[in-house]
Design a protein around this motif. Structure first.
Motif, mmCIF file in Angstrom:
data_model
loop_
_atom_site.group_PDB
_atom_site.id
_atom_site.type_symbol
_atom_site.label_atom_id
_atom_site.label_comp_id
_atom_site.label_asym_id
_atom_site.label_seq_id
_atom_site.Cartn_x
_atom_site.Cartn_y
_atom_site.Cartn_z
ATOM 1 N N GLU A 1 24.060 -24.023 -10.343
ATOM 2 C CA GLU A 1 23.085 -23.057 -10.869
ATOM 3 C C GLU A 1 21.847 -22.979 -9.972
ATOM 4 O OE1 GLU A 1 20.543 -22.293 -14.987
ATOM 5 O OE2 GLU A 1 22.237 -23.695 -15.022
ATOM 6 N N ILE A 2 21.367 -24.127 -9.525
ATOM 7 C CA ILE A 2 20.183 -24.166 -8.655
ATOM 8 C C ILE A 2 20.457 -23.423 -7.348
ATOM 9 C CG2 ILE A 2 18.742 -25.699 -7.222
ATOM 10 C CD1 ILE A 2 19.046 -27.773 -9.596
ATOM 11 N N VAL A 3 21.568 -23.746 -6.702
ATOM 12 C CA VAL A 3 21.884 -23.127 -5.413
ATOM 13 C C VAL A 3 22.146 -21.625 -5.582
ATOM 14 C CG1 VAL A 3 23.509 -23.098 -3.475
ATOM 15 C CG2 VAL A 3 22.698 -25.287 -4.396
ATOM 16 N N ALA A 4 22.853 -21.242 -6.637
ATOM 17 C CA ALA A 4 23.155 -19.827 -6.877
ATOM 18 C C ALA A 4 21.895 -19.002 -7.115
ATOM 19 C CB ALA A 4 24.104 -19.685 -8.068
ATOM 20 N N ALA A 5 20.837 -19.633 -7.612
ATOM 21 C CA ALA A 5 19.597 -18.918 -7.916
ATOM 22 C C ALA A 5 18.789 -18.555 -6.665
ATOM 23 C CB ALA A 5 18.727 -19.752 -8.854
ATOM 24 N N LEU A 6 19.114 -19.153 -5.527
ATOM 25 C CA LEU A 6 18.375 -18.864 -4.299
ATOM 26 C C LEU A 6 18.698 -17.459 -3.811
ATOM 27 C CD1 LEU A 6 18.949 -22.279 -2.517
ATOM 28 C CD2 LEU A 6 16.892 -21.529 -3.724
ATOM 29 N N LYS A 7 17.670 -16.690 -3.443
ATOM 30 C CA LYS A 7 17.884 -15.286 -3.097
ATOM 31 C C LYS A 7 18.733 -15.104 -1.847
ATOM 32 C CE LYS A 7 13.412 -14.775 -0.785
ATOM 33 N NZ LYS A 7 12.111 -14.134 -0.839
ATOM 34 N N VAL A 8 18.800 -16.082 -0.958
ATOM 35 C CA VAL A 8 19.597 -15.931 0.267
ATOM 36 C C VAL A 8 21.067 -16.291 0.069
ATOM 37 C CG1 VAL A 8 17.619 -16.271 1.803
ATOM 38 C CG2 VAL A 8 19.040 -18.235 1.159
ATOM 39 N N VAL A 9 21.426 -16.829 -1.102
ATOM 40 C CA VAL A 9 22.793 -17.251 -1.372
ATOM 41 C C VAL A 9 23.545 -16.122 -2.083
ATOM 42 C CG1 VAL A 9 24.247 -18.898 -2.620
ATOM 43 C CG2 VAL A 9 22.166 -19.692 -1.460
ATOM 44 N N ASP A 10 24.690 -15.749 -1.502
ATOM 45 C CA ASP A 10 25.489 -14.663 -2.074
ATOM 46 C C ASP A 10 26.594 -15.158 -3.005
ATOM 47 O OD1 ASP A 10 24.363 -12.246 -0.653
ATOM 48 O OD2 ASP A 10 24.820 -13.547 1.043
ATOM 49 N N ALA A 11 27.096 -16.363 -2.759
ATOM 50 C CA ALA A 11 28.162 -16.910 -3.604
ATOM 51 C C ALA A 11 28.159 -18.428 -3.500
ATOM 52 C CB ALA A 11 29.519 -16.360 -3.169
ATOM 53 N N VAL A 12 28.560 -19.088 -4.584
ATOM 54 C CA VAL A 12 28.709 -20.543 -4.594
ATOM 55 C C VAL A 12 30.088 -20.885 -5.148
ATOM 56 C CG1 VAL A 12 26.247 -21.047 -4.866
ATOM 57 C CG2 VAL A 12 27.675 -20.846 -6.889
ATOM 58 N N PHE A 13 30.582 -22.048 -4.778
ATOM 59 C CA PHE A 13 31.840 -22.536 -5.312
ATOM 60 C C PHE A 13 31.800 -24.057 -5.276
ATOM 61 C CE2 PHE A 13 32.493 -22.302 -0.786
ATOM 62 C CZ PHE A 13 33.267 -23.407 -0.471
ATOM 63 N N VAL A 14 32.714 -24.701 -5.986
ATOM 64 C CA VAL A 14 32.782 -26.157 -6.022
ATOM 65 C C VAL A 14 33.669 -26.640 -4.880
ATOM 66 C CG1 VAL A 14 33.482 -28.178 -7.365
ATOM 67 C CG2 VAL A 14 32.416 -26.226 -8.509
ATOM 68 N N GLU A 15 33.126 -27.537 -4.064
ATOM 69 C CA GLU A 15 33.899 -28.183 -3.003
ATOM 70 C C GLU A 15 34.532 -29.437 -3.611
ATOM 71 O OE1 GLU A 15 33.293 -30.111 1.439
ATOM 72 O OE2 GLU A 15 31.599 -30.124 0.048
ATOM 73 N N GLU A 16 35.844 -29.420 -3.750
ATOM 74 C CA GLU A 16 36.560 -30.531 -4.377
ATOM 75 C C GLU A 16 36.895 -31.649 -3.399
ATOM 76 O OE1 GLU A 16 37.109 -30.759 -7.571
ATOM 77 O OE2 GLU A 16 36.790 -28.703 -8.255
ATOM 78 N N SER A 17 37.074 -31.294 -2.101
ATOM 79 C CA SER A 17 37.554 -32.264 -1.129
ATOM 80 C C SER A 17 37.083 -31.919 0.277
ATOM 81 C CB SER A 17 39.085 -32.295 -1.160
ATOM 82 O OG SER A 17 39.605 -32.967 -0.044
ATOM 83 N N LEU A 18 36.656 -32.929 1.034
ATOM 84 C CA LEU A 18 36.269 -32.724 2.434
ATOM 85 C C LEU A 18 37.469 -32.251 3.250
ATOM 86 C CD1 LEU A 18 34.097 -35.932 3.050
ATOM 87 C CD2 LEU A 18 33.290 -33.606 2.624
ATOM 88 N N GLU A 19 38.663 -32.673 2.861
ATOM 89 C CA GLU A 19 39.875 -32.324 3.593
ATOM 90 C C GLU A 19 40.264 -30.852 3.423
ATOM 91 O OE1 GLU A 19 39.615 -35.233 1.667
ATOM 92 O OE2 GLU A 19 39.201 -36.318 3.529
ATOM 93 N N GLN A 20 39.633 -30.138 2.513
ATOM 94 C CA GLN A 20 39.964 -28.731 2.269
ATOM 95 C C GLN A 20 39.022 -27.765 2.980
ATOM 96 O OE1 GLN A 20 40.328 -29.390 -2.220
ATOM 97 N NE2 GLN A 20 41.765 -27.726 -1.829
ATOM 98 N N LYS A 21 38.164 -28.257 3.872
ATOM 99 C CA LYS A 21 37.188 -27.376 4.530
ATOM 100 C C LYS A 21 37.867 -26.176 5.194
ATOM 101 C CE LYS A 21 32.860 -29.639 5.124
ATOM 102 N NZ LYS A 21 32.700 -30.054 3.764
ATOM 103 N N ARG A 22 38.970 -26.421 5.916
ATOM 104 C CA ARG A 22 39.669 -25.313 6.584
ATOM 105 C C ARG A 22 40.085 -24.256 5.558
ATOM 106 N NH1 ARG A 22 42.015 -24.210 11.422
ATOM 107 N NH2 ARG A 22 41.436 -26.265 12.193
ATOM 108 N N ASP A 23 40.635 -24.702 4.437
ATOM 109 C CA ASP A 23 41.066 -23.774 3.389
ATOM 110 C C ASP A 23 39.881 -22.969 2.848
ATOM 111 O OD1 ASP A 23 43.661 -24.783 3.645
ATOM 112 O OD2 ASP A 23 43.363 -26.253 2.054
ATOM 113 N N TYR A 24 38.748 -23.637 2.638
ATOM 114 C CA TYR A 24 37.557 -22.939 2.128
ATOM 115 C C TYR A 24 37.064 -21.902 3.126
ATOM 116 C CZ TYR A 24 37.260 -26.827 -1.249
ATOM 117 O OH TYR A 24 37.511 -27.759 -2.232
ATOM 118 N N ILE A 25 37.058 -22.248 4.406
ATOM 119 C CA ILE A 25 36.611 -21.318 5.448
ATOM 120 C C ILE A 25 37.489 -20.070 5.439
ATOM 121 C CG2 ILE A 25 36.418 -20.985 7.955
ATOM 122 C CD1 ILE A 25 35.701 -24.054 8.078
ATOM 123 N N ILE A 26 38.796 -20.281 5.379
ATOM 124 C CA ILE A 26 39.742 -19.159 5.378
ATOM 125 C C ILE A 26 39.612 -18.349 4.094
ATOM 126 C CG2 ILE A 26 42.205 -18.577 5.320
ATOM 127 C CD1 ILE A 26 42.584 -21.039 7.253
#
Length: 132
Positions: free
Chosen positions: A59-84
């Protein structure tokens, strides 16, 4: 052509260092997507639960005017998947991670931004604990 920037963090005990890295990340593109570390991920990587819950940090991060979207990062190993998944053109991380994510240069630009000197969440938590 518009550019999407993606960054990640726990963003616990939100402070000016967090704000500055998010603002600098946003300045690199047209759209900013932020992955907020899940409570369980934070426990695994830092050995402690966040002060603020996952829902509160989102909620805090989403409220920032420069942020367009937020999501939950479940795993460091999924970074490639999140980027794609978020069609990111640029990955931004703090320079304390320098070199760690160079493997993603095959799918996006990778930028490491300097951290704000003399401020860290861990130090803030310790300072607050000392006052209690």
């Amino acid at each position: 052509m518009s550019k999407t920037v993606i960054t990640f963090g726990t963003f616990d005990v939100f402070h000016v260092g967090h704000l500055r890295v998010i603002e600098r990340a946003a300045a690199l593109g047209d759209r900013l997507v932020v992955g907020v570390s899940a409570d369980a991920l934070n426990e695994r990587k830092k050995g402690r639960s966040p002060v603020f819950s996952q829902a509160e940090r989102l909620e805090i991060v989403a409220a920032l005017k420069v942020v367009d979207a937020v999501f939950v990062e479940e795993s460091l190993e999924q970074k490639r998947d999140y980027i794609i998944e978020h069609q990111a053109d640029i990955l931004v991380m703090g320079d304390d991670w320098a070199g760690r994510f160079d493997e993603f240069k095959d799918i996006c630009e990778v930028h490491y931004l300097p951290r704000t000197p003399s401020i860290s969440t861990t130090e803030l938590i310790e300072k607050i604990s000392d006052l209690a």
